[in-house]
Design a protein around this motif. Structure first.
Motif, PDB file in Angstrom:
ATOM      1  N   ALA A  45      10.017  21.398  48.648  1.00 17.40           N
ATOM      2  CA  ALA A  45      10.724  22.636  48.275  1.00 17.40           C
ATOM      3  C   ALA A  45      11.760  22.398  47.191  1.00 17.40           C
ATOM      4  O   ALA A  45      12.294  23.349  46.631  1.00 17.40           O
ATOM      5  N   PRO A  73      14.827  24.221  43.190  1.00 17.97           N
ATOM      6  CA  PRO A  73      14.074  25.011  44.176  1.00 17.97           C
ATOM      7  C   PRO A  73      13.815  26.450  43.739  1.00 17.97           C
ATOM      8  O   PRO A  73      12.739  26.978  44.006  1.00 17.97           O
ATOM      9  N   GLU A  74      14.783  27.062  43.044  1.00 15.80           N
ATOM     10  CA  GLU A  74      14.600  28.478  42.685  1.00 15.80           C
ATOM     11  C   GLU A  74      13.527  28.687  41.633  1.00 15.80           C
ATOM     12  O   GLU A  74      13.059  29.791  41.426  1.00 15.80           O
ATOM     13  N   VAL A  78       8.063  27.610  45.647  1.00 13.74           N
ATOM     14  CA  VAL A  78       7.553  27.075  46.902  1.00 13.74           C
ATOM     15  C   VAL A  78       8.374  27.749  47.995  1.00 13.74           C
ATOM     16  O   VAL A  78       9.585  27.583  48.056  1.00 13.74           O
ATOM     17  N   LEU A  80       9.713  28.665  51.805  1.00 19.62           N
ATOM     18  CA  LEU A  80       9.986  27.877  53.007  1.00 19.62           C
ATOM     19  C   LEU A  80      10.406  28.824  54.129  1.00 19.62           C
ATOM     20  O   LEU A  80      11.375  29.564  53.994  1.00 19.62           O
TER      21      LEU A  80
ATOM     22  N   ARG B 126      17.976  29.621  47.815  1.00 19.89           N
ATOM     23  CA  ARG B 126      17.478  28.845  46.672  1.00 19.89           C
ATOM     24  C   ARG B 126      15.954  28.890  46.602  1.00 19.89           C
ATOM     25  O   ARG B 126      15.378  29.141  45.540  1.00 19.89           O
ATOM     26  N   THR B 127      15.286  28.704  47.752  1.00 18.31           N
ATOM     27  CA  THR B 127      13.818  28.701  47.710  1.00 18.31           C
ATOM     28  C   THR B 127      13.275  30.108  47.451  1.00 18.31           C
ATOM     29  O   THR B 127      12.120  30.265  47.078  1.00 18.31           O
ATOM     30  N   LEU B 128      14.109  31.131  47.655  1.00 24.02           N
ATOM     31  CA  LEU B 128      13.659  32.499  47.367  1.00 24.02           C
ATOM     32  C   LEU B 128      13.919  32.879  45.911  1.00 24.02           C
ATOM     33  O   LEU B 128      13.719  34.021  45.520  1.00 24.02           O
ATOM     34  N   GLY B 129      14.401  31.925  45.131  1.00 28.57           N
ATOM     35  CA  GLY B 129      14.517  32.183  43.696  1.00 28.57           C
ATOM     36  C   GLY B 129      15.933  32.406  43.194  1.00 28.57           C
ATOM     37  O   GLY B 129      16.118  32.749  42.034  1.00 28.57           O
ATOM     38  N   ALA B 130      16.938  32.231  44.049  1.00 28.54           N
ATOM     39  CA  ALA B 130      18.314  32.432  43.597  1.00 28.54           C
ATOM     40  C   ALA B 130      18.897  31.118  43.082  1.00 28.54           C
ATOM     41  O   ALA B 130      18.833  30.102  43.775  1.00 28.54           O
TER      42      ALA B 130
END
Lengths: 351, 230
Positions: A45, A73-74, A78, A80, B126-130
């Protein structure tokens, strides 16, 4: 190739050494806690930087130590899904669901919010405060939130852990449905063999930090027959239950099965322990068991006290577990014709 | 009327100093707390000690150091002179004295709140794109709401009571820099000043009580926002 990993990460005495490539849309990582599952997930991730190596997703490198690539990550796309959902407590259900969607480029938005919330049965919850949701609802929102960010790959980190069997059975159909319907590749992390068999086709098995071993989920289920106290479990999808006196008659392919458990009009998933299937050389004319299925041996595997006999019948394939002595005495070989006898109470409904 | 016009001015100045000091330092307090809570860098603890120093130093020492710093021959002296600015014996001086003394309390309270934010919320964002800034504004800031409020309340209350650093840097000039504590100090040194000192004490109590009530009411409305998920 969907996912190619060749990376290392050291924490004190623990070394995670991952070297694998996966190309299947329903993959799993199966192993006990402490085997390195979470470390691997965080590295994929982008939440944890490997010490060396490279990771690429759908052919695009997201990490390459030698070339100095480490996509944050952004930007990795991927998704999570966390073990405890971790919905943002300062937002409504709707704001949680749209958090990723709003940050996804228009050209990447492949999933429609309306279709997804309907598929996950969340429409009536949109205005609700996340703190008022039940455990099962929270997990559904968490899956929806991640899917709506339209990721290239979704990592589900033990998404059903901590839920009781009943809640799990309520959520499982939603999970299966959305991942089939919206066609997003996933990596399902769990230490439950049952969850693995329901959600994945192929598994990666980390052992003491070494992630190299791979096998099909079916192979994993069969190999566990000799190592765990519980025997192999058959998963059967049965349809159209009809009440008949005090039992229920289900369709299983061309076959009819008699069960004591009621079910839904659509698909019903049942568990059937391999050791609950008794094999007879000839038709046992008088027996209390309600299901007598003529079938043919396709494969014999395992050894010693636990031998698996794979049978082909009118409804599909079944594995029966017997001891080696029975194989010898009944002279069971590939192609042998047998009768599989199953009690109506041997089936357990999963979802 | 219990209070003389001069006392009313002291009350007004107190509120003005405390409000300005709190509002001006709040964004910096948030920034420093974020840095202490999330940044990874060597020597961070040394910086933390430096920020916390005014908390343990006698306020008079802080005031004296500020006086040296802003004085004509001080470090900032020539710069102030160039812009024709005066700090010493002005209301700005009183605000600076309050801000410096109260700052560690503000940072400490916000930092405790930030440390309690579950890291998974940040990772999820963060993993959602922020990105980092986006996460800071949409997740960390709202989830630190109560802590920020608590820090601002502490800072405001500390500023209302600031005495030592203020009297050295800003002096005790009625109508210009005389806040409630300084006025009480004056009355205490004046024969027959007891009654006036007492009425200012009552105002002080009422003001502090009002601040606590307001902060509690605001915290209740925030509670929903930073409640931890079960």
């Amino acid at each position: 190739m969907l996912l190619e990993v060749s990376a290392e990460k050291r924490f004190g005495n623990f070394l995670l050494d991952a070297e694998f490539a996966l190309d299947c849309k329903r993959c799993g990582i199966f192993g006990p806690s402490g085997s390195g599952k979470s470390t691997l997930v965080h590295m994929l991730a982008g939440l944890l930087k490997p010490d060396r190596g490279k990771i690429s997703i759908a052919g695009t490198p997201v990490f390459d130590a030698a070339r100095g690539i480490n996509i944050p990550p952004e930007k990795r796309r991927v998704g999570l899904v966390f073990q405890h959902s971790h919905l943002f407590p300062n937002m409504s259900v709707q704001a949680n669901l749209y958090y990723g969607w709003r940050r996804t480029r228009k050209s990447d938005r492949k999933i429609g919010p309306g279709a997804l919330t309907t598929a996950l049965n969340l429409d009536h919850l949109l205005k609700r405060d996340v703190n008022s949701l039940s455990g099962g609802e929270r997990r559904r929102v968490a899956v929806g939130r991640t899917l709506l960010a339209c990721p290239r790959l979704i990592l589900l980190d033990e998404p059903l852990t901590g839920l009781d069997a009943e809640l799990k059975s309520q959520i499982m159909p939603y999970l299966k449905k959305v991942f089939t319907e919206f066609d997003v590749p996933m990596l399902f992390i769990s230490h439950s063999l049952q969850e693995m068999r329901l959600m994945t086709d192929e598994v990666l098995i980390p052992e003491n930090g070494c992630c190299r071993k791979r096998m099909s989920t079916e192979e994993l289920a069969r190999s566990s027959m000799t190592s765990v106290p519980r025997s192999y479990v058959n998963l059967l999808t049965l349809r159209r239950p009809q009440a008949h006196n005090d039992i229920w008659i289900y369709s299983w392919g061309d076959e009819k099965l008699r069960l004591i458990e009621p079910g839904e009009p659509g698909d019903n998933l049942f568990e059937l322990g391999a050791s609950d299937i008794t094999l007879f050389k000839r038709h046992p004319e008088a027996t209390s068991a309600r299901n007598i299925l003529p079938c043919k041996v396709v494969e014999i595997f395992g050894s010693g006290g636990r031998v698996g006999v794979e049978l082909e019948g009118g409804g599909g394939r079944l594995v029966s577990q017997i001891v080696h002595e029975s194989v010898r005495e009944l002279d069971i070989q590939n192609g042998s014709e047998l009768f599989a006898v199953i009690k109506a109470s041997a089936f357990r409904k999963i979802c | 009327m219990l209070l003389s016009p001069q006392d009313m001015q002291a009350v007004w100045l107190s509120i003005k100093v405390a409000t300005t000091a709190t509002l001006v330092t709040a964004p910096f307090g948030f920034g420093i707390a974020y840095f202490f809570s999330f940044a990874r860098m060597p020597g961070k603890y040394l910086l933390e000690c430096l920020v916390n120093l005014p908390l343990v130093l006698p306020p008079v020492v802080v005031g004296y150091l500020l006086l040296l710093f802003f004085g004509q021959s001080g470090f900032a002296g020539p710069l102030l002179k160039f812009f024709d600015l005066r700090i010493i014996f002005t209301l700005t001086g009183a605000v600076i004295a309050s801000a410096v003394v109260g700052f560690p309390l503000l940072v400490r309270a916000i930092r405790i709140g930030m440390d309690n934010i579950d890291i998974h919320y940040i990772q999820a964002a963060r993993t959602l794109g922020a990105g980092r800034l986006d996460t800071l504004l949409t997740i960390i800031l709202p989830l630190s709401g109560r802590a920020i409020l608590a820090g601002m309340t502490l800072m405001f209350a500390r500023s209302l009571g600031e005495f030592g650093a203020t009297i050295i840097l800003a002096g005790n000039i009625p109508g210009v820099t005389q806040t409630i504590p300084l006025a009480i100090y004056d009355y205490a040194n004046t024969p027959d000043g007891d009654r006036m000192a007492m009425s200012l004490c009552l105002v002080s109590i009422a003001l502090s009580f009002a601040v606590l009530l307001a902060s509690e009411a605001l915290a209740r409305s925030f509670r929903k926002g930073s409640a931890d998920a079960p």
